[in-house]
Scaffold this motif. Sequence first.
Motif, PDB file in Angstrom:
ATOM      1  N   ILE A 183       0.844  -1.204   0.000  1.00 44.45           N
ATOM      2  CA  ILE A 183       0.000   0.000   0.000  1.00 44.45           C
ATOM      3  C   ILE A 183       0.878   1.252   0.000  1.00 44.45           C
ATOM      4  CG2 ILE A 183      -1.609   1.363   1.392  1.00 44.45           C
ATOM      5  CD1 ILE A 183      -2.932  -1.300   2.198  1.00 44.45           C
ATOM      6  N   ARG A 184       1.925   1.242   0.778  1.00 38.02           N
ATOM      7  CA  ARG A 184       2.775   2.422   0.911  1.00 38.02           C
ATOM      8  C   ARG A 184       3.609   2.687  -0.343  1.00 38.02           C
ATOM      9  NH1 ARG A 184       5.735   1.102   5.274  1.00 38.02           N
ATOM     10  NH2 ARG A 184       3.911   1.541   6.531  1.00 38.02           N
ATOM     11  N   PHE A 185       4.168   1.632  -0.958  1.00 38.95           N
ATOM     12  CA  PHE A 185       5.155   1.845  -2.012  1.00 38.95           C
ATOM     13  C   PHE A 185       4.714   1.453  -3.417  1.00 38.95           C
ATOM     14  CE2 PHE A 185       7.709   1.105   1.893  1.00 38.95           C
ATOM     15  CZ  PHE A 185       8.188   2.399   2.019  1.00 38.95           C
ATOM     16  N   GLU A 186       3.677   0.644  -3.545  1.00 41.74           N
ATOM     17  CA  GLU A 186       3.320   0.164  -4.880  1.00 41.74           C
ATOM     18  C   GLU A 186       1.976   0.686  -5.385  1.00 41.74           C
ATOM     19  OE1 GLU A 186       3.817  -4.038  -5.508  1.00 41.74           O
ATOM     20  OE2 GLU A 186       5.548  -4.089  -4.172  1.00 41.74           O
ATOM     21  N   VAL A 187       1.025   0.851  -4.525  1.00 43.88           N
ATOM     22  CA  VAL A 187      -0.286   1.323  -4.964  1.00 43.88           C
ATOM     23  C   VAL A 187      -0.198   2.823  -5.181  1.00 43.88           C
ATOM     24  CG1 VAL A 187      -2.731   1.526  -4.381  1.00 43.88           C
ATOM     25  CG2 VAL A 187      -1.469  -0.519  -3.707  1.00 43.88           C
ATOM     26  N   ARG A 188      -0.551   3.256  -6.347  1.00 41.18           N
ATOM     27  CA  ARG A 188      -0.461   4.681  -6.694  1.00 41.18           C
ATOM     28  C   ARG A 188      -1.843   5.318  -6.622  1.00 41.18           C
ATOM     29  NH1 ARG A 188       4.512   4.412  -6.140  1.00 41.18           N
ATOM     30  NH2 ARG A 188       5.871   3.711  -7.795  1.00 41.18           N
ATOM     31  N   ASP A 189      -2.346   5.470  -5.430  1.00 39.29           N
ATOM     32  CA  ASP A 189      -3.651   6.096  -5.244  1.00 39.29           C
ATOM     33  C   ASP A 189      -3.530   7.085  -4.092  1.00 39.29           C
ATOM     34  OD1 ASP A 189      -6.323   6.787  -4.669  1.00 39.29           O
ATOM     35  OD2 ASP A 189      -7.030   4.845  -5.377  1.00 39.29           O
ATOM     36  N   PRO A 190      -3.715   8.373  -4.352  1.00 45.35           N
ATOM     37  CA  PRO A 190      -3.558   9.367  -3.282  1.00 45.35           C
ATOM     38  C   PRO A 190      -4.548   9.182  -2.130  1.00 45.35           C
ATOM     39  CG  PRO A 190      -4.433  10.383  -5.280  1.00 45.35           C
ATOM     40  CD  PRO A 190      -4.061   8.981  -5.633  1.00 45.35           C
ATOM     41  N   ARG A 191      -5.651   8.490  -2.368  1.00 43.02           N
ATOM     42  CA  ARG A 191      -6.616   8.258  -1.286  1.00 43.02           C
ATOM     43  C   ARG A 191      -6.060   7.305  -0.234  1.00 43.02           C
ATOM     44  NH1 ARG A 191     -11.540   6.320  -4.857  1.00 43.02           N
ATOM     45  NH2 ARG A 191      -9.783   5.244  -5.799  1.00 43.02           N
ATOM     46  N   LEU A 192      -4.986   6.595  -0.562  1.00 43.52           N
ATOM     47  CA  LEU A 192      -4.419   5.609   0.366  1.00 43.52           C
ATOM     48  C   LEU A 192      -3.190   6.125   1.101  1.00 43.52           C
ATOM     49  CD1 LEU A 192      -4.820   2.371  -1.749  1.00 43.52           C
ATOM     50  CD2 LEU A 192      -6.341   3.314  -0.019  1.00 43.52           C
ATOM     51  N   GLU A 227      -3.043   8.073   3.627  1.00 41.26           N
ATOM     52  CA  GLU A 227      -3.285   8.148   5.071  1.00 41.26           C
ATOM     53  C   GLU A 227      -3.794   6.826   5.647  1.00 41.26           C
ATOM     54  OE1 GLU A 227      -2.334  10.817   6.721  1.00 41.26           O
ATOM     55  OE2 GLU A 227      -1.766  11.774   4.832  1.00 41.26           O
ATOM     56  N   VAL A 228      -3.523   5.721   4.961  1.00 41.92           N
ATOM     57  CA  VAL A 228      -3.985   4.405   5.405  1.00 41.92           C
ATOM     58  C   VAL A 228      -2.837   3.655   6.055  1.00 41.92           C
ATOM     59  CG1 VAL A 228      -4.819   2.152   4.607  1.00 41.92           C
ATOM     60  CG2 VAL A 228      -5.816   4.244   3.686  1.00 41.92           C
ATOM     61  N   MET A 283     -11.557   3.583   1.875  1.00 41.01           N
ATOM     62  CA  MET A 283     -12.056   2.206   1.905  1.00 41.01           C
ATOM     63  C   MET A 283     -12.444   1.736   0.501  1.00 41.01           C
ATOM     64  SD  MET A 283     -11.481   1.318   4.933  1.00 41.01           S
ATOM     65  CE  MET A 283     -12.240  -0.306   4.946  1.00 41.01           C
ATOM     66  N   LYS A 284     -13.036   2.630  -0.285  1.00 38.52           N
ATOM     67  CA  LYS A 284     -13.372   2.280  -1.672  1.00 38.52           C
ATOM     68  C   LYS A 284     -12.113   2.035  -2.488  1.00 38.52           C
ATOM     69  CE  LYS A 284     -17.905   4.390  -1.954  1.00 38.52           C
ATOM     70  NZ  LYS A 284     -18.750   5.417  -2.570  1.00 38.52           N
ATOM     71  N   ALA A 285     -11.088   2.851  -2.262  1.00 40.60           N
ATOM     72  CA  ALA A 285      -9.819   2.675  -2.972  1.00 40.60           C
ATOM     73  C   ALA A 285      -9.175   1.339  -2.614  1.00 40.60           C
ATOM     74  CB  ALA A 285      -8.879   3.830  -2.661  1.00 40.60           C
ATOM     75  N   LEU A 286      -9.267   0.948  -1.354  1.00 35.81           N
ATOM     76  CA  LEU A 286      -8.715  -0.349  -0.943  1.00 35.81           C
ATOM     77  C   LEU A 286      -9.454  -1.499  -1.624  1.00 35.81           C
ATOM     78  CD1 LEU A 286      -8.076   0.194   2.857  1.00 35.81           C
ATOM     79  CD2 LEU A 286      -6.362  -0.342   1.112  1.00 35.81           C
ATOM     80  N   LEU A 314      -8.719 -11.025   0.162  1.00 33.58           N
ATOM     81  CA  LEU A 314      -8.553  -9.951   1.148  1.00 33.58           C
ATOM     82  C   LEU A 314      -9.864  -9.207   1.349  1.00 33.58           C
ATOM     83  CD1 LEU A 314      -5.175  -8.510  -0.175  1.00 33.58           C
ATOM     84  CD2 LEU A 314      -5.513 -10.213   1.629  1.00 33.58           C
ATOM     85  N   HIS A 315     -10.197  -8.994   2.611  1.00 33.66           N
ATOM     86  CA  HIS A 315     -11.380  -8.225   2.992  1.00 33.66           C
ATOM     87  C   HIS A 315     -10.897  -7.100   3.905  1.00 33.66           C
ATOM     88  CE1 HIS A 315     -13.731 -11.565   1.443  1.00 33.66           C
ATOM     89  NE2 HIS A 315     -12.941 -12.366   2.136  1.00 33.66           N
ATOM     90  N   PHE A 316     -11.140  -5.872   3.508  1.00 38.71           N
ATOM     91  CA  PHE A 316     -10.660  -4.724   4.272  1.00 38.71           C
ATOM     92  C   PHE A 316     -11.748  -4.237   5.219  1.00 38.71           C
ATOM     93  CE2 PHE A 316      -8.032  -4.849   0.531  1.00 38.71           C
ATOM     94  CZ  PHE A 316      -6.770  -4.680   1.058  1.00 38.71           C
TER      95      PHE A 316
END
Length: 136
Positions: A25-34, A36-37, A66-69, A92-94
């Motif tokens: 999540i921190r280094f590979e997912v490129r979504d600004p909504r994440l 602060e996750v 949560m939608k982005a996840l 995976l269930h978030f």
Amino acid sequence: MKRQHGFKRSDRIGELLHREIGGIIRFEVRDPRLEEVTVTAVRCVDDLREATVFVAVLGEDKTPAMKALERAASFIRSSLGRRCYLRFVPNLHFRLDTSLQNVARIEDLLDRVHREQEQIEAEREARRGEQSSDEP
């Protein structure tokens, strides 16, 4: 002869997934909504086919994160498959981890009780001072 482990296999896999999902999540997912996750815990069922990922989200509106996840779940799962040598990569269930909010609420309540106790003590001291000044 069976070796005794301190934890069940599902607990150990949960810890592995916790570290790996946090990194993905921190280094590979490129979504600004994440941005602060934070992954707080991962719980796997005993057959390791399902995992619940608990996350903390900073800010008031947690819905976009949560939608982005949920949208990124398949990407995160495929990245786990490349990073971890598991027979099955779990679905995976978030879920939103509310334990941090509960801790903050409890601390706020305890602070309020402490302030009320200090106020009561101050009022008692003031009454004692009034009573001693009334005496001749």
